[in-house]
Design an enzyme around this catalytic site. Structure first.
Site, PDB file in Angstrom:
ATOM      1  N   LYS A 145     -36.017  30.061  35.164  1.00 48.03           N
ATOM      2  CA  LYS A 145     -36.240  29.683  36.572  1.00 48.03           C
ATOM      3  C   LYS A 145     -37.747  29.642  36.849  1.00 48.03           C
ATOM      4  O   LYS A 145     -38.496  30.439  36.299  1.00 48.03           O
ATOM      5  CB  LYS A 145     -35.613  30.730  37.500  1.00 48.03           C
ATOM      6  CG  LYS A 145     -34.114  30.601  37.614  1.00 48.03           C
ATOM      7  CD  LYS A 145     -33.535  31.751  38.423  1.00 48.03           C
ATOM      8  CE  LYS A 145     -33.466  33.030  37.593  1.00 48.03           C
ATOM      9  NZ  LYS A 145     -33.028  34.219  38.295  1.00 48.03           N
ATOM     10  N   ARG A 200     -26.171  45.094  34.823  1.00 44.92           N
ATOM     11  CA  ARG A 200     -25.817  45.566  36.162  1.00 44.92           C
ATOM     12  C   ARG A 200     -24.356  45.267  36.424  1.00 44.92           C
ATOM     13  O   ARG A 200     -23.485  45.761  35.735  1.00 44.92           O
ATOM     14  CB  ARG A 200     -26.707  44.901  37.213  1.00 44.92           C
ATOM     15  CG  ARG A 200     -28.129  45.355  37.172  1.00 44.92           C
ATOM     16  CD  ARG A 200     -29.051  44.401  37.862  1.00 44.92           C
ATOM     17  NE  ARG A 200     -29.154  43.163  37.131  1.00 44.92           N
ATOM     18  CZ  ARG A 200     -29.962  42.170  37.422  1.00 44.92           C
ATOM     19  NH1 ARG A 200     -30.715  42.259  38.482  1.00 44.92           N
ATOM     20  NH2 ARG A 200     -30.008  41.101  36.691  1.00 44.92           N
ATOM     21  N   HIS A 204     -35.925  47.531  36.769  1.00 40.79           N
ATOM     22  CA  HIS A 204     -36.541  47.371  35.442  1.00 40.79           C
ATOM     23  C   HIS A 204     -37.129  48.712  34.970  1.00 40.79           C
ATOM     24  O   HIS A 204     -36.966  49.097  33.822  1.00 40.79           O
ATOM     25  CB  HIS A 204     -37.706  46.369  35.488  1.00 40.79           C
ATOM     26  CG  HIS A 204     -37.320  44.939  35.750  1.00 40.79           C
ATOM     27  ND1 HIS A 204     -37.787  44.233  36.825  1.00 40.79           N
ATOM     28  CD2 HIS A 204     -36.544  44.074  35.052  1.00 40.79           C
ATOM     29  CE1 HIS A 204     -37.326  42.993  36.788  1.00 40.79           C
ATOM     30  NE2 HIS A 204     -36.558  42.860  35.724  1.00 40.79           N
ATOM     31  N   SER A 238     -34.939  40.897  40.995  1.00 45.70           N
ATOM     32  CA  SER A 238     -36.227  40.350  41.430  1.00 45.70           C
ATOM     33  C   SER A 238     -35.999  39.296  42.510  1.00 45.70           C
ATOM     34  O   SER A 238     -36.764  39.209  43.476  1.00 45.70           O
ATOM     35  CB  SER A 238     -36.967  39.708  40.249  1.00 45.70           C
ATOM     36  OG  SER A 238     -37.213  40.653  39.256  1.00 45.70           O
TER      37      SER A 238
HETATM   38  P1  ADP Z   1     -34.453  37.447  32.681  1.00 42.87           P
HETATM   39  O1  ADP Z   1     -34.887  36.165  33.331  1.00 42.87           O
HETATM   40  O2  ADP Z   1     -34.728  37.502  31.204  1.00 42.87           O
HETATM   41  O3  ADP Z   1     -33.052  37.881  33.016  1.00 42.87           O
HETATM   42  P2  ADP Z   1     -35.319  39.597  34.441  1.00 42.87           P
HETATM   43  O4  ADP Z   1     -36.695  40.102  34.695  1.00 42.87           O
HETATM   44  O5  ADP Z   1     -34.545  39.072  35.593  1.00 42.87           O
HETATM   45  O6  ADP Z   1     -35.480  38.535  33.283  1.00 42.87           O
HETATM   46  O7  ADP Z   1     -34.449  40.739  33.766  1.00 42.87           O
HETATM   47  C1  ADP Z   1     -34.824  41.322  32.542  1.00 42.87           C
HETATM   48  C2  ADP Z   1     -33.740  42.319  32.137  1.00 42.87           C
HETATM   49  O8  ADP Z   1     -33.713  43.380  33.065  1.00 42.87           O
HETATM   50  C3  ADP Z   1     -32.317  41.736  32.122  1.00 42.87           C
HETATM   51  O9  ADP Z   1     -31.603  42.334  31.063  1.00 42.87           O
HETATM   52  C4  ADP Z   1     -31.751  42.163  33.444  1.00 42.87           C
HETATM   53  O10 ADP Z   1     -30.342  42.280  33.382  1.00 42.87           O
HETATM   54  C5  ADP Z   1     -32.421  43.522  33.603  1.00 42.87           C
HETATM   55  N1  ADP Z   1     -32.520  43.926  35.002  1.00 42.87           N
HETATM   56  C6  ADP Z   1     -33.085  43.279  36.026  1.00 42.87           C
HETATM   57  N2  ADP Z   1     -32.948  43.970  37.182  1.00 42.87           N
HETATM   58  C7  ADP Z   1     -32.266  45.098  36.852  1.00 42.87           C
HETATM   59  C8  ADP Z   1     -31.775  46.220  37.588  1.00 42.87           C
HETATM   60  N3  ADP Z   1     -31.898  46.319  38.894  1.00 42.87           N
HETATM   61  N4  ADP Z   1     -31.112  47.160  36.906  1.00 42.87           N
HETATM   62  C9  ADP Z   1     -30.941  47.051  35.579  1.00 42.87           C
HETATM   63  N5  ADP Z   1     -31.345  46.036  34.833  1.00 42.87           N
HETATM   64  C10 ADP Z   1     -32.012  45.065  35.454  1.00 42.87           C
END
Ligand code: ADP
Length: 175
Positions: A53, A102, A29, A140
């Protein structure tokens, strides 16, 4: 019903919103946040209070971790939203959304979200950024899984988050 095109409000500052669950924030992030700041002036990192989730961390904890990671950074604002992202964007007057992309697995979900949001609020644009290679497979969920099994997460998350994960999993009542 034909929706009116959402118009970009001309501002001196280029603003964008980075929405997500951030359960918890990872280096992936953070990589996306820093990249976005190459072409925008201010980023609103906005935590979805009720993500799809069930989160491990309470909403307040997710916000506090982000605040602590970015304390002192004027160009990063940590905020939150309830309900639809488009309603939040309208309220904030921001038309630009940042998301991370990703592996292929992200594509379907993200594509669907962009098209749905565009239907709900025409004029919204989403910019996808790809992180450094080492974060391409970082999520995450993976971090939580490693922490749960007592593995080292320091490479994947900021120190404060690693500490919170340890605390969370040291008390089985907590998860
Ligand atoms: P959501 O439940 O909205 O997907 P996340 O916190 O999992 O929330 O992800 C928020 C954003 O950050 C999404 O666009 C996700 O693809 C991106 N993201 C999460 N982890 C990574 C990572 N390791 N590299 C790049 N983007 C990421």
């Amino acid at each position: 019903m034909v929706q009116q095109e959402y118009r970009y409000i001309k501002r001196k500052e280029r603003l964008a919103v980075y929405p997500g669950s951030f359960d918890p924030v990872t280096n992936g992030h953070i990589d996306i946040i820093e990249r976005s700041l190459k072409f925008i002036d201010k980023l609103i990192v906005s935590v979805a209070r009720h993500p799809a989730k069930k989160p491990l961390f309470a909403f307040k904890e997710r916000v506090e971790m982000l605040q602590s990671v970015f304390s002192g950074r004027q160009e990063i604002v940590v905020d939150f939203f309830d309900g639809l992202l488009v309603d939040y964007l309208k309220k904030k007057g921001v038309y630009l959304v940042i998301r991370g992309l990703r592996a292929v697995s992200d594509f379907d979900y993200e594509f669907q979200m962009v098209l749905t949001n565009r239907k709900l609020l025409p004029g919204i644009e989403t910019v996808f950024l790809t992180p450094k290679e080492e974060y391409l497979y970082l999520s995450s969920s993976a971090v939580k899984e490693i922490a749960k099994l007592n593995g080292p997460v320091e490479k994947f998350v900021p120190e404060i988050v690693a500490k919170k994960l340890k605390e969370k999993f040291s008390d089985p009542q907590d998860y």
